[in-house]
Motif scaffolding. Structure first.
Motif, PDB file in Angstrom:
ATOM      1  N   GLY B  48      19.292  12.676 -18.167  1.00  0.00           N
ATOM      2  CA  GLY B  48      20.273  12.321 -19.069  1.00  0.00           C
ATOM      3  C   GLY B  48      21.039  11.188 -19.053  1.00  0.00           C
ATOM      4  O   GLY B  48      21.296  10.393 -19.662  1.00  0.00           O
ATOM      5  N   TYR B  51      17.787   7.847 -17.695  1.00  0.00           N
ATOM      6  CA  TYR B  51      16.971   6.992 -18.689  1.00  0.00           C
ATOM      7  C   TYR B  51      17.938   6.150 -19.203  1.00  0.00           C
ATOM      8  O   TYR B  51      17.517   4.738 -19.531  1.00  0.00           O
ATOM      9  CB  TYR B  51      16.004   8.054 -19.642  1.00  0.00           C
ATOM     10  CG  TYR B  51      14.823   8.161 -18.820  1.00  0.00           C
ATOM     11  CD1 TYR B  51      14.642   9.367 -18.331  1.00  0.00           C
ATOM     12  CD2 TYR B  51      13.740   7.111 -18.585  1.00  0.00           C
ATOM     13  CE1 TYR B  51      13.448   9.724 -17.607  1.00  0.00           C
ATOM     14  CE2 TYR B  51      12.605   7.481 -17.933  1.00  0.00           C
ATOM     15  CZ  TYR B  51      12.362   8.829 -17.335  1.00  0.00           C
ATOM     16  OH  TYR B  51      11.597   8.967 -16.681  1.00  0.00           O
ATOM     17  N   PRO B  52      19.043   6.483 -20.096  1.00  0.00           N
ATOM     18  CA  PRO B  52      20.027   5.487 -20.699  1.00  0.00           C
ATOM     19  C   PRO B  52      20.240   4.489 -19.881  1.00  0.00           C
ATOM     20  O   PRO B  52      20.286   3.143 -20.060  1.00  0.00           O
ATOM     21  CB  PRO B  52      21.019   6.442 -20.856  1.00  0.00           C
ATOM     22  CG  PRO B  52      20.451   7.798 -21.005  1.00  0.00           C
ATOM     23  CD  PRO B  52      19.477   7.817 -20.012  1.00  0.00           C
ATOM     24  N   LEU B  54      18.403   3.119 -17.522  1.00  0.00           N
ATOM     25  CA  LEU B  54      17.351   2.465 -17.260  1.00  0.00           C
ATOM     26  C   LEU B  54      17.089   1.343 -18.037  1.00  0.00           C
ATOM     27  O   LEU B  54      16.922   0.161 -17.918  1.00  0.00           O
ATOM     28  CB  LEU B  54      16.043   3.157 -16.922  1.00  0.00           C
ATOM     29  CG  LEU B  54      15.942   3.806 -15.444  1.00  0.00           C
ATOM     30  CD1 LEU B  54      14.744   4.708 -15.561  1.00  0.00           C
ATOM     31  CD2 LEU B  54      15.797   2.838 -14.551  1.00  0.00           C
ATOM     32  N   TYR B  55      17.295   1.837 -19.426  1.00  0.00           N
ATOM     33  CA  TYR B  55      17.369   1.190 -20.601  1.00  0.00           C
ATOM     34  C   TYR B  55      18.319   0.010 -20.965  1.00  0.00           C
ATOM     35  O   TYR B  55      18.274  -1.205 -21.370  1.00  0.00           O
ATOM     36  CB  TYR B  55      17.137   2.107 -22.073  1.00  0.00           C
ATOM     37  CG  TYR B  55      16.023   3.075 -21.712  1.00  0.00           C
ATOM     38  CD1 TYR B  55      16.023   4.106 -22.585  1.00  0.00           C
ATOM     39  CD2 TYR B  55      14.774   2.712 -21.335  1.00  0.00           C
ATOM     40  CE1 TYR B  55      14.971   4.996 -22.590  1.00  0.00           C
ATOM     41  CE2 TYR B  55      13.774   3.538 -21.262  1.00  0.00           C
ATOM     42  CZ  TYR B  55      13.728   4.726 -21.812  1.00  0.00           C
ATOM     43  OH  TYR B  55      12.589   5.610 -21.953  1.00  0.00           O
ATOM     44  N   ARG B  56      19.497   0.453 -20.315  1.00  0.00           N
ATOM     45  CA  ARG B  56      20.712  -0.357 -20.383  1.00  0.00           C
ATOM     46  C   ARG B  56      20.217  -1.567 -19.486  1.00  0.00           C
ATOM     47  O   ARG B  56      20.512  -2.767 -19.862  1.00  0.00           O
ATOM     48  CB  ARG B  56      21.952   0.309 -20.165  1.00  0.00           C
ATOM     49  CG  ARG B  56      22.983  -0.662 -20.328  1.00  0.00           C
ATOM     50  CD  ARG B  56      24.284  -0.182 -20.070  1.00  0.00           C
ATOM     51  NE  ARG B  56      24.631   0.546 -18.945  1.00  0.00           N
ATOM     52  CZ  ARG B  56      24.374   2.045 -18.449  1.00  0.00           C
ATOM     53  NH1 ARG B  56      24.433   2.686 -19.546  1.00  0.00           N
ATOM     54  NH2 ARG B  56      24.610   2.455 -17.325  1.00  0.00           N
ATOM     55  N   GLU B  58      17.459  -2.693 -18.214  1.00  0.00           N
ATOM     56  CA  GLU B  58      16.305  -3.498 -18.902  1.00  0.00           C
ATOM     57  C   GLU B  58      16.946  -4.398 -20.041  1.00  0.00           C
ATOM     58  O   GLU B  58      16.468  -5.536 -19.944  1.00  0.00           O
ATOM     59  CB  GLU B  58      15.326  -2.506 -19.537  1.00  0.00           C
ATOM     60  CG  GLU B  58      14.066  -3.169 -19.855  1.00  0.00           C
ATOM     61  CD  GLU B  58      12.994  -2.288 -20.519  1.00  0.00           C
ATOM     62  OE1 GLU B  58      13.554  -1.156 -20.590  1.00  0.00           O
ATOM     63  OE2 GLU B  58      12.148  -2.853 -21.209  1.00  0.00           O
ATOM     64  N   ALA B  59      17.739  -3.730 -20.900  1.00  0.00           N
ATOM     65  CA  ALA B  59      18.005  -4.586 -21.890  1.00  0.00           C
ATOM     66  C   ALA B  59      19.037  -5.638 -21.444  1.00  0.00           C
ATOM     67  O   ALA B  59      18.976  -6.859 -21.937  1.00  0.00           O
ATOM     68  CB  ALA B  59      18.999  -3.893 -22.871  1.00  0.00           C
ATOM     69  N   GLN B  60      19.600  -5.449 -20.417  1.00  0.00           N
ATOM     70  CA  GLN B  60      20.471  -6.732 -19.834  1.00  0.00           C
ATOM     71  C   GLN B  60      19.714  -7.617 -19.010  1.00  0.00           C
ATOM     72  O   GLN B  60      20.504  -8.700 -18.696  1.00  0.00           O
ATOM     73  CB  GLN B  60      21.510  -6.107 -18.856  1.00  0.00           C
ATOM     74  CG  GLN B  60      22.799  -5.281 -19.892  1.00  0.00           C
ATOM     75  CD  GLN B  60      23.770  -4.617 -18.857  1.00  0.00           C
ATOM     76  OE1 GLN B  60      23.404  -3.939 -17.857  1.00  0.00           O
ATOM     77  NE2 GLN B  60      24.947  -4.750 -19.293  1.00  0.00           N
ATOM     78  N   GLY B  61      18.682  -7.248 -18.698  1.00  0.00           N
ATOM     79  CA  GLY B  61      17.715  -8.208 -18.044  1.00  0.00           C
ATOM     80  C   GLY B  61      17.595  -8.191 -16.651  1.00  0.00           C
ATOM     81  O   GLY B  61      17.050  -9.241 -16.081  1.00  0.00           O
ATOM     82  N   TRP B  62      18.100  -7.024 -15.928  1.00  0.00           N
ATOM     83  CA  TRP B  62      18.197  -7.061 -14.537  1.00  0.00           C
ATOM     84  C   TRP B  62      16.856  -6.481 -14.090  1.00  0.00           C
ATOM     85  O   TRP B  62      16.465  -6.521 -12.781  1.00  0.00           O
ATOM     86  CB  TRP B  62      19.300  -6.528 -14.141  1.00  0.00           C
ATOM     87  CG  TRP B  62      20.547  -7.113 -14.300  1.00  0.00           C
ATOM     88  CD1 TRP B  62      20.639  -8.328 -14.475  1.00  0.00           C
ATOM     89  CD2 TRP B  62      22.006  -6.733 -14.584  1.00  0.00           C
ATOM     90  NE1 TRP B  62      21.946  -8.922 -14.939  1.00  0.00           N
ATOM     91  CE2 TRP B  62      22.674  -7.638 -14.964  1.00  0.00           C
ATOM     92  CE3 TRP B  62      22.408  -5.459 -14.521  1.00  0.00           C
ATOM     93  CZ2 TRP B  62      24.067  -7.605 -15.095  1.00  0.00           C
ATOM     94  CZ3 TRP B  62      23.919  -5.418 -14.822  1.00  0.00           C
ATOM     95  CH2 TRP B  62      24.647  -6.500 -15.171  1.00  0.00           C
ATOM     96  N   TYR B  79       9.402   0.280 -13.193  1.00  0.00           N
ATOM     97  CA  TYR B  79      10.262  -0.865 -13.231  1.00  0.00           C
ATOM     98  C   TYR B  79      10.461  -1.703 -12.069  1.00  0.00           C
ATOM     99  O   TYR B  79      10.130  -1.017 -10.980  1.00  0.00           O
ATOM    100  CB  TYR B  79      11.661  -0.097 -13.408  1.00  0.00           C
ATOM    101  CG  TYR B  79      11.807   0.409 -14.748  1.00  0.00           C
ATOM    102  CD1 TYR B  79      11.477   1.859 -14.890  1.00  0.00           C
ATOM    103  CD2 TYR B  79      12.231   0.048 -16.043  1.00  0.00           C
ATOM    104  CE1 TYR B  79      11.440   2.726 -16.002  1.00  0.00           C
ATOM    105  CE2 TYR B  79      12.162   0.542 -17.015  1.00  0.00           C
ATOM    106  CZ  TYR B  79      11.721   2.054 -17.171  1.00  0.00           C
ATOM    107  OH  TYR B  79      11.992   2.617 -18.446  1.00  0.00           O
TER     108      TYR B  79
END
Lengths: 889, 110
Positions: B48, B51-52, B54-56, B58-62, B79
């Motif tokens: 829980g 994954y959030p 990880l996506y965050r 990813e969205a931030q570009g790191w 990743y």
């Protein structure tokens, strides 16, 4: 790129790749689950156990997906869309509520939009001239009597201003007149409105002619040619868009004038005239060169680049002060008034329109208060729904957001409805408005009006949507579930707010009703105002004889004699009279100096309004003669000059004496430059020439047409025949005497009077309509609150009934509540009204703002409405069956 | 399920994920395993939170994700760190060291 921004963009991008990302999340989780399952299998569990253990270990898939989704895809559009669909469904399922809410809001917004469209057209829209805010209008006024308003300027004063100022690029002079236009092929002669202007007037306005040119300063001098520039309207209407019009000669006032140019359609100044003629040719008039003569000349100026209104004002006033010092006998207390052109044109409507805007805004507030209560009541009934949503994880913000979306939908419905309502009533509004103001007639629904409607709709959401949403989700939602969802404790604050909303409704209604009442009273006073003459069955028309054809005054006398004879002989026409001033408009003032007493200096001489008459003038108007005699055929040029005065002149100048036989000196005869002596031969009752509003009644003196030269005649006809046939007959008679002479401005006296009331009429009608609307809305609001309260107290009421209370006592409960609200509302309203009544003073006519009858009537009306609003809930409350209610809850 | 975790924990998990990816790309389960292993079983990451986060990141570009084949021949999303991510890891590690030093100093005081 900063990480935060990257994240935002990624989430927005997620909107577009939604399906991909969903699939991706699903696959990724699937892989994770499968791997966990495999591990468990490898550790020795059975397939089923392995799978279950994996799932348990993973956690709630949907919930994690939800959180994961939030990170990858921007949630707002989805959530909004969902909320929207839900809201629409809710509203559709409650048609009564939705319709009432949308209608209430629609009426409120519609009224506001309608008024705003008028305000937009009249006050806000800029003039169609380049840099119109640099055009100023200058007039003269009396320093000691500013309330009298402004009057026209004198030619020498203008010349001084023009010579000595430094702030104006161009300073021009104008005079509005009318002229007969004849000899146009296939058309009867007609009277058109014209303006004398100096050559630089066109520079002041800043528009170039569509074709041709305007006259130059060289051409505009005494003895110069009669050139004319015509308007686009005239070119279309009379000359059928003749492409060769420039250079052609037309006949104005029986003289040939050469058309040298056509102005574009936007050119309407001054006062919507149809032709512009050179001013300076006419300045060889001896009277005009006198500084004390103000022959309807007005000044227009265009400011230079770097100067502003204040500087112009200061400078012109300074020049006027200097003139005052140099010429004390003519210019004492004379100062200049400088205002922007648009102010000059529409400034007088500003107060009325502001009042209307204020009133209609108040109506909207009432509507919003009602809607807030309505919403609150409705959402309170949905506590169970909110409780459940909270239980499965909705946050308070989400619930509030959804409720706000409902408000938004209602607001959009109401706004759209309102906009179209305003559109439909537009025709009715322009009909009610003053006819002679073109800006009123061009009410358009342009972008600004649409924007206004949108902004208003949004504001109303804030007003009526926010409070109920916030208040109902105040954290008692869990309690709602526990208590079974039906009866929820009604917080004190909620009840108080509801009560105060209704009190506000009632107070505002009191203010509006009182204002409307005062205006109505004022309007009736206006209409019933005794004018001193009988306006009914009176028809008026104007004949302006041109100097060119009627240079010999005997011709004028013959014309009028012939006219009166022929018109009197028409069967059905009772009396005929001739005057020289159009009724209800301002008149020419002349000095009035008794010869049997020492004369005061020129600036302190009393003035009187002057009128020149012939035929049965007083009999036609039914003005009683109080003494002496009327003019006869023996009062001609060469005989002693005579005059008739009215009672006011007698009272002011001959207090306690008999004026008949006394003499006075005046320069009323414009034809000679010195004063004449007149003998008073008769006294008549006072007439109100200026119509109903008058700031200064100095009385009127009448002179015979046979002695004083006037060529602009007003024909007055008393008859019971229909106006249309009379118009035709008169035109025929005039044509039979002089085929080139038009008769124009044909109207019944009642119509003329109605026109002077046009603004009052508009204001009164609209304000009464708004007050009525407010009353209806406030009553509905009161009714709503009372029934809702009764609903809330259903258990208590049932208990009371079961314990033996009489139905009357229950009714009493409700009524007492209603009366309490009414009482407070009335009190607050009265106070509020007294505070703002000062604003109304300037639009009222002979009605004081403290008329007790108004308050009595308003209270009675409101009490009646309240009684009605209380009666229904009270009756319903009495009919509750205690058994059913108590068993149910 | 509570979304409002204190920021300290948020930041910490992010840092651990970045660290786990320092040497080689991994998929989600692999990252959780790695953190568990590196911390010698003290830290266990919930899906829980994983994954959030990880996506965050990813969205931030790191971190950057690509599809690949996992050890058990399944399609999995791998990743790996980006250059910016590496810099962020260093920064956060230093920051963490200072914070813990400060906390330790406070706790040492009796």
């Amino acid at each position: 790129m900063p990480a935060r921004l990257h994240r935002w963009l990624s989430r927005i991008g997620g909107l577009f790749h939604r399906r991909q990302r969903e699939a991706q999340i699903r696959e990724e989780f699937q892989h994770h689950l499968d791997s966990l399952t495999e591990r468990n299998l490898a550790a020795g569990m059975s397939a089923r156990d392995a799978r279950n253990a994996a799932r348990r270990e993973f956690g709630g898939v949907e919930q994690i997906k939800e959180m994961a989704r939030e990170q990858r895809i921007w949630q707002w559009p989805d959530q909004l869309w969902q909320d929207l669909r839900f809201s629409v469904r809710i509203l559709v399922n409650r048609p009564a509520f939705t319709v009432v809410a949308a209608l209430t809001l629609g009426l409120g917004i519609g009224a506001n939009t309608a008024i705003f469209s008028i305000v937009n057209a009249v006050l806000l829209r800029p003039l169609p001239y380049p840099d119109a805010d640099r055009i100023l209008s200058i007039a003269e006024s009396d320093k000691t009597n500013p309330g009298q308003g402004t009057f026209s300027v004198s030619l020498p004063d203008y010349e001084d201003w023009r010579r000595d100022n430094t702030v104006f690029q161009h300073l021009a002079l104008t005079r509005v007149e009318s002229a007969s236009l004849s000899d146009v092929a296939g058309r009867n002669p007609e009277q058109i409105s014209t303006a004398l202007v100096t050559a630089n007037f066109f520079n002041v306005i800043g528009l170039l002619p569509k074709f041709g040119r305007t006259f130059t300063e060289d051409e505009d001098k005494v003895g110069g040619p009669l050139l004319v520039v015509i308007s686009d309207r005239l070119w279309q209407r009379v000359f059928q868009r003749d492409p060769e019009i420039v250079g052609k000669a037309i006949t104005l006032q029986s003289q040939p004038a050469t058309v040298i140019g056509v102005m574009p359609a936007e050119m309407r100044s001054p006062q919507e005239v149809d032709a512009w003629l050179p001013m300076m040719r006419r300045t060889n008039n001896g009277a005009w060169s006198k500084r004390e003569i103000h022959p309807w000349l007005f000044v227009w100026g265009r400011l230079k680049q770097w100067f502003d209104l204040e500087q112009a004002r200061t400078e012109i006033k300074a020049i006027s002060s200097r003139i005052e010092r140099e010429h004390p006998d003519t210019n004492t207390n004379v100062t200049a008034s400088v205002v922007p052109l648009i102010e000059n044109m529409v400034g007088k409507y500003r107060l009325n329109l502001s009042l209307l805007l204020g009133a209609v805004g108040l109506v909207l507030l009432i509507a919003c208060a009602n809607l807030a209560n309505l919403f609150a009541a409705q959402t309170a009934g949905r506590m169970r729904e909110f409780a459940i949503r909270a239980a499965i994880g909705a946050r308070r913000n989400q619930i509030i957001r959804q409720l706000l979306i409902e408000s938004v939908v209602i607001a959009l419905l109401g706004g759209t409805l309102g906009f179209f309502l305003a559109l439909w009533t537009r025709d009715a509004l322009t009909w009610l408005a003053p006819q002679n103001v073109s800006r009123f007639q061009e009410v358009s629904f342009d972008g600004r009006v649409l924007g206004f409607t949108l902004v208003l709709s949004c504001l109303t959401i804030g007003l009526f949507g926010l409070w109920p949403a916030w208040e109902t989700t105040q954290g008692r939602m869990q309690l709602a579930l526990a208590a079974g969802g039906h009866t929820v404790s009604d917080t004190r604050s909620a009840r108080r707010t509801r009560d105060w909303l209704v009190i506000a409704d009632l107070a505002v209604t009191v203010v509006l009703l009182s204002s409307a009442g005062l205006l109505l009273k004022s309007f009736f006073r206006l209409q019933g105002f005794s004018l001193g003459f009988e306006p009914r069955q009176l028809i008026t028309a104007r004949i302006d004889l041109p100097y060119a054809g009627y240079r010999d005054y005997q011709k004028v006398i013959n014309f009028s004699k012939s006219l009166v004879e022929k018109v009197s002989s028409v069967p059905g026409i009772d009396k005929v009279g001739i005057g020289a001033n159009p009724p209800l408009l301002a008149t020419w003032q002349v000095p009035f100096v008794r010869t049997d007493k020492p004369a005061p200096p020129p600036s302190q001489q009393p003035n009187v309004d002057s009128e020149v008459i012939a035929a049965d003038y007083f009999a036609t108007l039914k003005v009683p003669v109080l003494g002496g005699r009327l003019f006869t055929d023996r009062d001609v040029k060469g005989s002693p000059y005579v005059a008739i005065i009215d009672q006011t002149v007698a009272d002011l100048n001959f207090p306690g004496e008999d004026p008949i036989g006394k003499r006075f000196s005046s320069d009323a005869d414009g034809n000679v430059s010195e004063n004449r002596i007149f003998e008073i031969v008769g006294v008549v009752s006072r007439m109100r020439f200026h119509g109903s509003d008058e700031t200064q009644n100095i009385g009127t003196t009448f002179f015979p047409l046979n002695q004083l030269e006037r060529r602009n005649l007003v024909l007055l006809v008393r008859t019971s025949l229909p106006a249309v046939s009379v118009e035709k007959t008169l035109a025929e008679i005039v044509a039979s005497i002089d085929p080139r002479q038009p008769i124009h401005d044909f109207r019944t006296m009642s119509d003329r009077m109605a026109e002077t009331w046009a603004t009052q009429r508009l204001l009164t009608f609209l304000l009464s309509a708004f007050a009525g609307l407010a009353l209806v809305l406030a009553s509905i609001g009161l009714y709503g609150v009372l029934s809702y309260n009764a609903l809330r107290r259903l258990r208590e009421i049932a208990l009371r009934l079961a314990l033996g209370a009489q139905p009357g006592q229950i009714r009493g409960l409700i009524f007492r509540h209603g009366l309490r609200l009414l009482g407070i509302g009335c009190a607050v309203g009265m106070v509020g009204f007294i505070l703002i009544s000062g604003l109304l003073r300037s639009v009222l006519f002979h009605v004081a703002t403290t008329e007790p009858s108004i308050y009595v009537v308003v209270s009675a009306v409101l009490a009646l409405a309240t009684a009605l609003a209380c009666w229904l809930p009270a009756a319903r409350a009495c009919r509750t069956d205690p058994m059913i209610v108590l068993r149910d809850t | 399920m509570a979304k409002d975790k204190p920021d300290l924990v948020y930041g910490t998990l992010d840092m651990l994920i970045l660290k786990a990816l320092q040497h080689e790309p991994r998929h989600g389960l692999g990252i959780a395993d790695r953190i568990q292993q590196m911390s010698q079983d003290i830290l266990r990451v919930e899906q829980g939170s994983l994954y959030p986060a990880l996506y965050r990141l990813e969205a931030q570009g790191w971190i950057k994700a690509d599809w690949g084949v996992s050890e058990n021949n399944r399609k999995a999303r791998y990743y790996r760190l980006t250059a910016a991510g590496r810099k962020q890891l260093t920064a956060e590690t230093q920051h963490w060291a200072r914070i813990t030093e400060g906390i330790n100093l406070v706790l040492k005081e009796a």
